[in-house]
Design an enzyme around this catalytic site. Structure first.
Site, PDB file in Angstrom:
ATOM      1  N   TYR A 104      42.300  18.468   6.025  1.00  0.00           N
ATOM      2  CA  TYR A 104      43.359  17.431   5.897  1.00  0.00           C
ATOM      3  C   TYR A 104      43.090  16.399   7.909  1.00  0.00           C
ATOM      4  CZ  TYR A 104      44.609  21.033   2.293  1.00  0.00           C
ATOM      5  OH  TYR A 104      44.345  21.760   1.501  1.00  0.00           O
ATOM      6  N   ASP A 164      51.472  24.975   4.003  1.00  0.00           N
ATOM      7  CA  ASP A 164      49.587  24.933   3.736  1.00  0.00           C
ATOM      8  C   ASP A 164      49.064  23.908   4.526  1.00  0.00           C
ATOM      9  OD1 ASP A 164      47.393  25.883   2.143  1.00  0.00           O
ATOM     10  OD2 ASP A 164      47.566  23.677   1.312  1.00  0.00           O
ATOM     11  N   LYS A 202      42.654  27.375   5.574  1.00  0.00           N
ATOM     12  CA  LYS A 202      41.385  27.450   5.062  1.00  0.00           C
ATOM     13  C   LYS A 202      40.350  27.307   5.411  1.00  0.00           C
ATOM     14  CE  LYS A 202      44.826  25.136   1.387  1.00  0.00           C
ATOM     15  NZ  LYS A 202      45.298  24.146   1.725  1.00  0.00           N
TER      16      LYS A 202
END
Length: 331
Positions: free
Chosen positions: A57, A52, A83
């Site tokens: 990030y 993921d 995402k």
């Protein structure tokens, strides 16, 4: 071998222990690209097949580093999620996200509109160097992230991002959709309006807290929606016996939770169990949970998680934790 579970009613199989990609981006140059690649390779060699990540990030660095390894592998060999909800933009068009130590020359702008979803996915695929992801999640539309502005954020996602995700799944661009959030009530709210496949829920169903057991997890089972558990250590409080190092939701841990965590630790140790092993394995006792995805930032953490996940835990520990009102019984 690490066992697999399906995501919702899809044919996507994820390993019960999976890989949270936030730290390999967030730490910036505290890891070299080669060191980050070694971490991802070690996880794969250990049997992990679900990874993921997100644009947030490391301001895209996590996606770049994961992609460096994953694009060299057979595409059917792994499952990948990223995402939408935050676009990476030039520094003067957004804000840097506090806590990220990267030096990527971009900033973040929230955008939960319909059109932004496809733009975000295309940019993520460019950073990853891949032609598709399997699971696409709408990121952080909860109160935890947006505070008093959350109702407006939710409405924007309800009209824009969530219909866009639904369309991408219908077109076969992605195989599963859902949310990546830090609170479960917004997940329940989305389920009332949209057919989703999974939620990546960070820190809310753990050895330390089990509120979702009452209403939310039964609702997920009823609607065939899977839960992926992020932050199974509650951001650190379940991993340490040093008060000054104890964090909860990425902040210094409050006293009442520190006391409870240490009581859980003592109970685990009385059964000869590392409390980190119990923390990794506890969420998977519920059939709605498909995977736990601890974040890792070092080779030793990958090795530790693999060892902890494989540890034998006696049923008596789960019973004693429940009898002491420390962790509720599951299963």
């Amino acid at each position: 071998m690490i066992a697999v579970r399906n995501i919702g009613a899809t044919d996507i199989e994820v390993t019960e222990l999976s890989f949270g990609g936030a730290p390999v981006g967030a730490v910036g140059d505290r890891l070299t690209d080669d060191e980050a690649a070694a971490i991802v390779h070690r996880a794969r060699d250990g049997g992990i097949r679900y990874f993921d990540t997100a644009p947030l990030y490391g301001h895209g660095l996590s996606e770049k580093r994961l992609g460096q390894v994953l694009r060299s592998l057979p595409r059917e060999d792994f499952v990948l999620s990223t995402k939408v909800g935050r676009l990476l933009v030039p520094p003067d068009e957004g804000e840097r996200f506090a806590g990220m130590l990267d030096a990527e020359p971009v900033a973040i702008r929230y955008d939960y509109s319909f059109d932004a979803v496809r733009r975000s996915l295309e940019a993520s695929l460019g950073r990853l160097g891949l032609d598709r992801v399997d699971i696409l999640l709408c990121h952080d539309i909860d109160i935890w992230t947006h505070g008093d502005a959350q109702p407006g954020i939710f409405e924007a996602a309800r009209k824009g991002a969530l219909p866009a995700l639904t369309q991408l799944r219908e077109e076969g661009v992605v195989r599963a959709i859902g949310l990546g959030v830090n609170e479960w009530p917004v997940c329940s709210q989305v389920m009332d309006e949209f057919k989703v496949d999974c939620f990546l829920l960070a820190g809310r169903f753990t050895l330390l807290e089990q509120e979702p057991l009452d209403e939310f997890l039964p609702k997920c089972l009823e609607q065939q929606v899977s839960i992926i558990i992020g932050g199974p250590y509650n951001s650190g409080i379940l991993t340490t016996d040093e008060r000054r190092r104890a964090t909860y939701d990425y902040k210094p841990a409050p006293e009442h939770l520190w006391v409870k965590a240490q009581a859980i630790r003592r109970m685990c140790e009385s059964h000869g169990v590392d409390p980190r092993a119990a923390a990794l394995q506890y969420p998977l006792r519920h059939p709605a949970v498909a995977a736990v995805i601890p974040g890792v930032r070092a080779l030793r953490e990958v090795d530790e998680n693999l060892k902890l996940f494989a540890a034998d835990i006696p049923d008596a520990l789960w019973r004693d934790l429940a009898d002491a009102d420390l962790s509720r019984a599951v299963g």
